[in-house]
Design a protein around this motif. Sequence first.
Motif, short mmCIF file in Angstrom:
data_model
loop_
_atom_site.label_atom_id
_atom_site.label_comp_id
_atom_site.label_asym_id
_atom_site.label_seq_id
_atom_site.Cartn_x
_atom_site.Cartn_y
_atom_site.Cartn_z
N ALA A 88 1.43 10.02 114.39
CA ALA A 88 1.78 10.77 113.19
C ALA A 88 0.59 10.81 112.25
O ALA A 88 -0.11 9.80 112.05
CB ALA A 88 2.98 10.12 112.50
N GLY A 89 0.35 11.97 111.67
CA GLY A 89 -0.76 12.12 110.74
C GLY A 89 -2.10 12.32 111.39
O GLY A 89 -3.12 12.34 110.69
N PRO A 101 -3.21 15.06 113.74
CA PRO A 101 -2.95 16.28 114.53
C PRO A 101 -4.09 16.72 115.41
O PRO A 101 -3.91 17.62 116.25
CB PRO A 101 -2.66 17.33 113.45
CG PRO A 101 -3.43 16.86 112.25
CD PRO A 101 -3.33 15.36 112.29
N GLU A 138 1.30 17.44 107.10
CA GLU A 138 2.29 16.88 108.02
C GLU A 138 3.44 17.84 108.31
O GLU A 138 4.23 17.62 109.24
CB GLU A 138 2.86 15.56 107.48
CG GLU A 138 3.53 15.65 106.13
CD GLU A 138 2.57 15.42 104.97
OE1 GLU A 138 3.06 15.10 103.86
OE2 GLU A 138 1.34 15.55 105.18
N GLU A 139 3.53 18.94 107.56
CA GLU A 139 4.59 19.93 107.80
C GLU A 139 4.13 21.08 108.70
O GLU A 139 4.92 21.95 109.03
CB GLU A 139 5.10 20.49 106.47
CG GLU A 139 5.82 19.46 105.61
CD GLU A 139 6.37 20.06 104.32
OE1 GLU A 139 6.38 21.31 104.20
OE2 GLU A 139 6.74 19.28 103.42
#
Length: 441
Positions: free
Chosen positions: A23-24, A26, A414-415
């Motif tokens: 996560a975080g 990409p 993050e979206e």
Amino acid sequence: MQHEPSPHADATEPVTLPTQRAAGCPFDPPTGLAEIREQRPLARMTYPDGHAGWLATGHSTIRAILGDPRFSSRYELLHHPFPGGPEGPIPPAPVGDMTGMDAPEHTRFRRLLAGRFTVRRMRRLAARAEEITAEHLDAMERGGPGVDLVEAFARPLPALMICELLGVPYADRERFQHHAHTLMAMEVTPEERYAAFVGLQDYMAELVAAKRLAAKRATSAASGTSGTSGAGAAGAAVTAGAEHSDDLLGDLARDSDLTDEELEGVGGFLLAAGLDTTANMIAHGTFALLANPAQAEALRTDPDLAPQAVEELMRYLTVAHTGVKSALEDVEMDGRLIRAGESVTLSFEAANRDPERFPDPDVLDLHRKATGHLGFGHGIHQCLGQQLARVELTVALPALLRRFPTLRLAVPAEEVPLRTDMNIYGVHRLPVTWDTDEDEG
């Protein structure tokens, strides 16, 4: 025939292919690949169907496998490395799909196509890439801040460039793009995606018939006879002067021994190979640059940096992240024995982050000499259209940054929806915005 245990056998616990990204992060490969590469650049791997094969993560190891004719690319010999893949044996490659061919069949197609990616053609396509890029940036500017960069820019450019390469008439390009975009869209139903696939197949058949007709007319004109019609809807869009066009399908229709089915297959192969990959490199490359403002500024202000920047982005992002080969015979590699029939999964993204090949590999550095990256593959299956991809990326990314110097994400990073379950990595959407002159005033 039963093999005796090999003294080179890998006795360590088999791994499975890591697919989960942190996560975080990409832009980084899935968690676990670096650890596997550090311990065993060629490791035993258990495939989802139970096959006992291999996972290659080291740069030198993968490069050696890609250059070794003892490894096959034929789909029917491979095992799928990802969970949720096709059940049962993988069918052979469709006609014209060079990715799933070995020599001598692959050699025949490769020789016919490689000579068509000439310097002259690339110069012409570069000029068209500049025009198409400017047109879409103009449209973004007219529409004002707030767009999905994938829909507004990243997808249309390579789609239109494929039209230029294949010789799709202007009157047909909206239809062509609609089918191509539907195939890549996240929100469409399986039925809609299948209908788009059939629509493209049907159109490619029409286009090939039109190219054949143009070639026949050219021959007839040279001999003083009259040609015949019958090329379908697309044929009406190809005029009698099309024999002077500079498109790849027209060339092949005139000067090769490919059948209509093979020409249709080649057209579909070039579409599949050149559309999704380049679209995701434009979108994901922009995302990476926005996350590294100093690198974006360097590219925006130094036009000469663009070719080198493209190579580094290809290395750093590696959107075409995984491949598979199958051993045709027993092969010793890195002190281990790969048995005939065993599949080897190639993690290009792990190889392109190999510190043995690239110092500080997890850092995006547009000034890096990223020569030797595997973003376009290596060996006889190295990306046939890599020069066209370089043209598009070298034109598109700097132009975007120069036109919109305040370009930024319109949502938190993050979206941004990532293509974590796709063969080509990237983003499904990239909402961006920028300041206008009124904002700056």
